[in-house]
Design a protein around this motif. Sequence first.
Motif, mmCIF file in Angstrom:
data_model
loop_
_atom_site.group_PDB
_atom_site.id
_atom_site.type_symbol
_atom_site.label_atom_id
_atom_site.label_comp_id
_atom_site.label_asym_id
_atom_site.label_seq_id
_atom_site.Cartn_x
_atom_site.Cartn_y
_atom_site.Cartn_z
ATOM 1 N N SER A 47 -5.536 2.190 0.840
ATOM 2 C CA SER A 47 -5.940 1.428 -0.312
ATOM 3 C C SER A 47 -4.805 0.648 -0.720
ATOM 4 O O SER A 47 -3.706 1.084 -0.993
ATOM 5 N N ALA A 48 -5.229 -0.654 -1.155
ATOM 6 C CA ALA A 48 -4.135 -1.371 -2.076
ATOM 7 C C ALA A 48 -4.419 -1.467 -3.380
ATOM 8 O O ALA A 48 -5.510 -1.739 -3.831
ATOM 9 N N THR A 62 0.834 -1.275 -0.010
ATOM 10 C CA THR A 62 -0.026 0.017 -0.002
ATOM 11 C C THR A 62 0.938 1.433 -0.207
ATOM 12 O O THR A 62 0.654 2.015 -0.787
#
Length: 426
Positions: free
Chosen positions: A230-231, A161
Amino acid sequence: MSTITSSIDVKKSLIDSLMAGLIALIVFGPIVGVVLQGYDFNMRIDRVAWMVGAVMVGRLLLSLFLQTSKGRMVLEGFERSGGGVGVQPPGYVSRMRWIIPGLIVLAIIFPFFANKYLLTVIILGLIYVLLGLGLNIVVGLAGLLDLGFVGFYAIGAYGLTMGYEYLGLGFWSMLPLAAVMAALAGTILGFPVLRMHGDYLAIVTLGFGEIIRLVLTNWLAVTGGPNGMSAPAPTFFGLEFARRARDGGVPYHEFFGVAYNPNMKFLFIYAVLVLVVLLVLYVKHRLTRMPVGRAWEALREDEIACRSMGLNHVLVKLSAFTLGASTAGIAGVFFATYQGFVNPTSFTFFESALILAIVVLGGMGSTVGVVIAAFVLTITPELLRSFADYRVLLFGILMVAMMIWRPRGLIRINRIGIAPRKGVAP
């Protein structure tokens, strides 16, 4: 008939039954008999009575059975299964040569019949297989009790991330980098604990895992704190699996001219994860038969004897921590891209305890046992979802039964014996 009756001590069986009922009352009474309703509660004596009665009847029948000839044979089988490493005769050919190709074929055809829910459950199981294999090197082979293994897992997940957020690196770039980062963290952790054993080592590693979690929670400017990060999703030669690509990319369905499939992301993660698990299994299989693998086992059995034989215990411990941590880092990358989002609540001590339970239940040092236990401990809670009120209770009973039935784990370590050479005295 009189001989059989005389060999059974009914009084002893009744006493065992009463003791089991008393223990069941103490354990189940507060859990099952008290139903909370806001600030009030109701007593459900009937549920407790049924459960205690079932335990007493079951214990009575079990005690009577174990006093028979067949029951004594079962007890002898349990005693024999409690041994350590099993030694097979020279020339023994394992049945795994047939099982492994069958499992590979099953893994290939599985996506064609699985729905999205089942596919995500299997992906989660494969992630825990990676975690179990990594911790199995540290705990099962080297004998170093690590209770903070989830810290390396978090390093891999947040590595993806943060690499995407601040450096613009994607899934494929961070997959090897996260393994290196986690391995470096394992090496840094290994140096302070070189002279520690047992409980002291467990406390230090537990502290390491908690430090990682607290840093992720409180470093708001970098990690996002409790809000998480968020990835990115994986890509296939630059092709994205979303309906509409971001940042000027090209979706896979537009490039190939096919209909959009929302499950394609999970199918791709599953395929890559299967290949990575097979690679890790092969590497671990080779390592256990190399000098470093023998050194891990020697360190586990007796560190003093290991050092007296000239083995460098510092390098042996560091290699175990490093390789185990790198595997956890890879698992963290897959977890982050699978979830699409990570936050510190995914990396609590409970995760470390679950991974340790996978290693212990599977069998200390047993690769096949760890793989089976990882799927059992991840899929069983999903299968018991319909028993939501009793799922944790049934899960605990399953673990206790496993420790009684297989105290050395599901599958013991087996070694193939060496035939003495001709002309050499045995």
